[in-house]
Design a protein around this motif. Structure first.
Motif, short mmCIF file in Angstrom:
data_model
loop_
_atom_site.label_atom_id
_atom_site.label_comp_id
_atom_site.label_asym_id
_atom_site.label_seq_id
_atom_site.Cartn_x
_atom_site.Cartn_y
_atom_site.Cartn_z
N GLY A 101 1.12 -1.25 0.19
CA GLY A 101 -0.15 -0.21 0.36
C GLY A 101 0.78 0.89 -0.36
N VAL A 171 -0.91 15.90 -1.70
CA VAL A 171 -2.25 14.95 -2.66
C VAL A 171 -1.88 16.23 -3.38
N ASN A 176 -7.49 14.57 -0.45
CA ASN A 176 -7.80 13.29 0.80
C ASN A 176 -7.46 14.36 2.30
N ASP A 204 1.90 12.38 -3.21
CA ASP A 204 0.75 11.66 -3.30
C ASP A 204 -0.41 11.53 -4.06
N PRO A 206 -3.25 9.53 -5.60
CA PRO A 206 -4.05 7.92 -5.62
C PRO A 206 -5.29 7.90 -6.22
N TYR A 207 -6.12 9.50 -6.30
CA TYR A 207 -7.16 9.48 -7.01
C TYR A 207 -7.35 10.17 -8.45
N THR A 233 -0.75 3.97 -6.11
CA THR A 233 -1.83 3.26 -5.23
C THR A 233 -2.41 2.43 -6.48
N LYS A 236 -7.24 2.45 -5.05
CA LYS A 236 -8.82 3.04 -6.11
C LYS A 236 -8.63 2.75 -7.13
C1 LIG Z 1 -4.35 10.65 0.68
C2 LIG Z 1 -3.80 9.56 0.26
N1 LIG Z 1 -2.66 9.00 -0.20
C3 LIG Z 1 -2.82 7.18 -0.35
C4 LIG Z 1 -3.92 6.18 0.11
C5 LIG Z 1 -3.52 5.01 -0.90
O1 LIG Z 1 -4.14 4.29 0.68
P1 LIG Z 1 -2.77 2.40 0.55
O2 LIG Z 1 -2.42 2.79 -0.88
O3 LIG Z 1 -1.85 2.28 2.24
O4 LIG Z 1 -4.55 1.96 0.73
C6 LIG Z 1 -5.39 6.84 0.59
C7 LIG Z 1 -6.51 6.06 0.34
O5 LIG Z 1 -7.09 7.02 2.00
C8 LIG Z 1 -4.95 8.39 0.56
O6 LIG Z 1 -6.61 9.04 0.20
#
Ligand SMILES: Cc1ncc(COP(=O)(O)O)c(C=O)c1O
Length: 400
Positions: A101, A171, A176, A204, A206-207, A233, A236
Motif C-alpha cells: 500500500g 496530495v 484527501n 501522493d 491515489p486519486y 496505489t 482505488k
Molecule cells: C492521500 C492518500 N494516500 C494514500 C492512500 C492509499 O493508501 P493505500 O495505498 O495504503 O491503500 C489514500 C487512501 O485513502 C489516500 O487518501
C-alpha cells in the motif's frame, strides 16, 4: 503484565486514528456513514480477479507464492514503466518500487528520514494516515497554506526559506480530505521552487485516475524528476485489500527505501503483485476505471444537489472534479465534532475536518464527506440529517 509500562517513548506521539474509531461506529447496524474513505465494494472486479487468479497460477506457478525481491516483482515493475509513461512520467525499472500500500511507503519514508523533532511541511488540511505514519517517528509539522486551488506555492516557498524541513508532503490531485486540485501553473511553480531549494517533495497521488470532469493534469514529478518522489496505489483502481502501492524515485532514494523495507516486511505480497501485473498487462485497467467512474460520478451530482438543498447557506463547498470527497467549510464558531455527535445519534456518521490538521483548532468548522460507499437515497438522507444537526447545534448555541 502492564503493557503501558513497556511502551516505547515514541508511542506518546501515536493516537488511535479518529477516523478508524468513527469507522467502528459506522459498522453499527442501520448507520449511514459518510465518514470512511473506502472504495465501494461494488467497484471490486470479482469476476476478473477470479480469471486473473487462474492466469497467475498457470503463468507464475509457485513463484507467485515465494518470497521475492524487496524492490518488487519484476514483471509488475516492468508493467509500471508503461503505466508511468501513460501518465507522463518517464521512469526505468530502477526507479519503480512496490510497497505494501502507499501506507507502507509512508511508514518506510518516515523510518528513513525522520529523526525525532524533524520538520515535515504539510498542507493544512492533509491526509491523516500520513500524519499518523510520520508521528510514529516523532515528526513535527509546518503548515503550508492552501486556498480553493490547493497548495499555495508562495506559502511553500516561505516554509522552505524559513525552516529546515526534511521533506514536503502534498496530495495535489483531488486531495484527501479537501477534494482540491492544484492546477498546472501552480504545479510548475511548485516544481521550480522545489528545484531552487534542492528540496525533496513527496507527491501522493491515489486519486487522479478517478476524474469525473476536466482534463488530466501533469504530475509535479514530471516537472522536477530529481526532487520528487511520486507515490500511488492500486487501492482505488483495483482493490485495496490487495495492499499494493508503488513509488517512482531517484535510484539513490529507492535504494535506501529498499534497505528500510527489508526490515519492515521483506517484500510486498508476491501473489498480489502477480495479480496486478496481469491486470495491467491484460489491458483491463482502462475499462475497469471507466466502470468505477460511472459508479461514482452520479453520486457526486446527488451530493452536490443535497448540499444545496439542506445545508445552511454559510457552509461553503465546491463540487470535486474527481476523487472520493466533498469538503465543507463553515464558521469556526461551531465545532463539527459536536455536530457529528448529534448526527451519529440520528444514525449518520461523518468525519469532522479538524482531525486532518496538524493543529485541530485550524479546522473546527470543516467536515469531510465521502460519497463512494452510499446509495443515492442514503446520500440525500445523510446530508439532510447533517444539515438538521448543524441547525440544532446552532440553536443550542443561540447562533442565527
Ligand atoms: C492521500 C492518500 N494516500 C494514500 C492512500 C492509499 O493508501 P493505500 O495505498 O495504503 O491503500 C489514500 C487512501 O485513502 C489516500 O487518501
Amino acid at each position: 503484565m502492564n503493557i503501558e509500562s513497556l511502551l516505547a517513548t515514541r508511542t506518546s506521539h501515536i493516537k488511535a486514528s479518529a477516523i478508524r474509531e468513527l469507522l467502528k461506529i459506522a459498522t453499527n447496524p442501520g448507520m449511514i456513514s459518510l465518514g470512511g474513505g473506502l472504495p465501494s465494494p461494488e467497484s471490486f472486479p470479482l469476476a476478473l480477479i477470479e480469471e486473473l487468479t487462474d492466469k497467475v497460477l498457470k503463468k507464475y506457478g509457485s513463484a507467485a507464492l515465494q518470497y521475492d525481491l524487496t524492490e518488487g516483482f519484476i514483471p509488475l515493475r516492468k508493467a509500471l514503466i508503461d503505466y508511468c509513461k501513460s501518465i507522463g512520467i518517464t521512469a526505468g525499472m530502477e526507479h519503480i518500487y512496490i510497497t505494501s500500500g502507499s501506507q507502507g511507503f509512508l511508514d518506510s519514508l518516515g523510518k528513513l528520514l525522520i529523526t525525532p523533532g524533524d520538520l515535515v511541511a504539510v498542507e493544512g488540511p492533509t491526509y491523516l494516515a500520513a500524519l499518523q505514519a510520520f508521528n510514529a517517528y516523532e515528526a513535527k509539522y509546518v503548515k503550508m497554506e492552501t486556498d480553493d486551488e490547493g497548495l499555495i506555492p508562495e506559502s511553500m516557498e516561505e516554509v522552505l526559506k524559513n525552516h529546515k524541513v526534511k521533506f514536503v508532503y502534498t496530495v495535489p490531485t483531488f486531495q484527501n480530505p479537501s477534494g482540491k486540485t492544484i492546477k498546472t501553473k501552480r504545479r510548475e511553480q511548485i516544481a521550480e521552487i522545489i528545484k531552487k531549494y534542492d528540496a525533496l517533495l513527496i507527491e501522493d497521488d491515489p486519486y487522479s485516475a478517478l476524474r469525473y470532469s476536466g482534463d488530466a493534469l501533469p504530475t509535479i514529478k514530471s516537472m522536477a524528476p530529481d526532487n520528487v518522489v511520486y507515490v500511488s496505489t492500486f487501492s482505488k483502481i483495483f482493490a485495496p485489500g490487495l495492499r499494493l502501492g508503488f513509488f517512482v524515485a531517484p535510484e539513490q532514494v529507492g535504494r535506501w527505501m529498499v534497505i528500510v523495507k527489508q526490515g519492515v516486511d521483506l517484500n510486498t505480497c508476491t501473489y498480489a503483485q502477480a495479480l496486478a501485473t496481469e491486470y495491467l498487462t491484460g489491458d483491463y485497467l482502462d475499462a475497469h476505471v471507466k466502470k468505477i467512474i460511472s459508479l461514482y460520478k452520479p453520486k457526486v451530482d446527488v451530493m452536490a444537489d443535497a448540499l444545496k438543498d439542506y445545508f445552511p447557506e454559510e457552509y461553503k463547498w465546491t463540487k470535486p472534479d474527481g476523487g472520493m470527497f466533498f469538503w465543507v467549510q463553515g464558521p469556526n464558531t461551531i465545532d463539527m465534532e459536536d455536530v457529528s455527535k448529534i448526527s451519529i445519534s440520528k444514525g449518520v456518521g461523518f468525519v469532522p475536518g479538524k482531525f486532518f490538521y496538524p493543529n485541530p483548532d485550524d479546522g473546527l468548522g470543516t467536515m469531510r464527506l465521502n460519497f463512494t460507499c452510499v446509495s443515492h437515497e442514503q446520500i440525500k438522507h445523510a446530508i439532510k440529517t447533517i444539515g438538521d444537526s448543524i441547525k440544532e447545534e446552532k440553536d443550542k448555541r443561540g447562533i442565527k
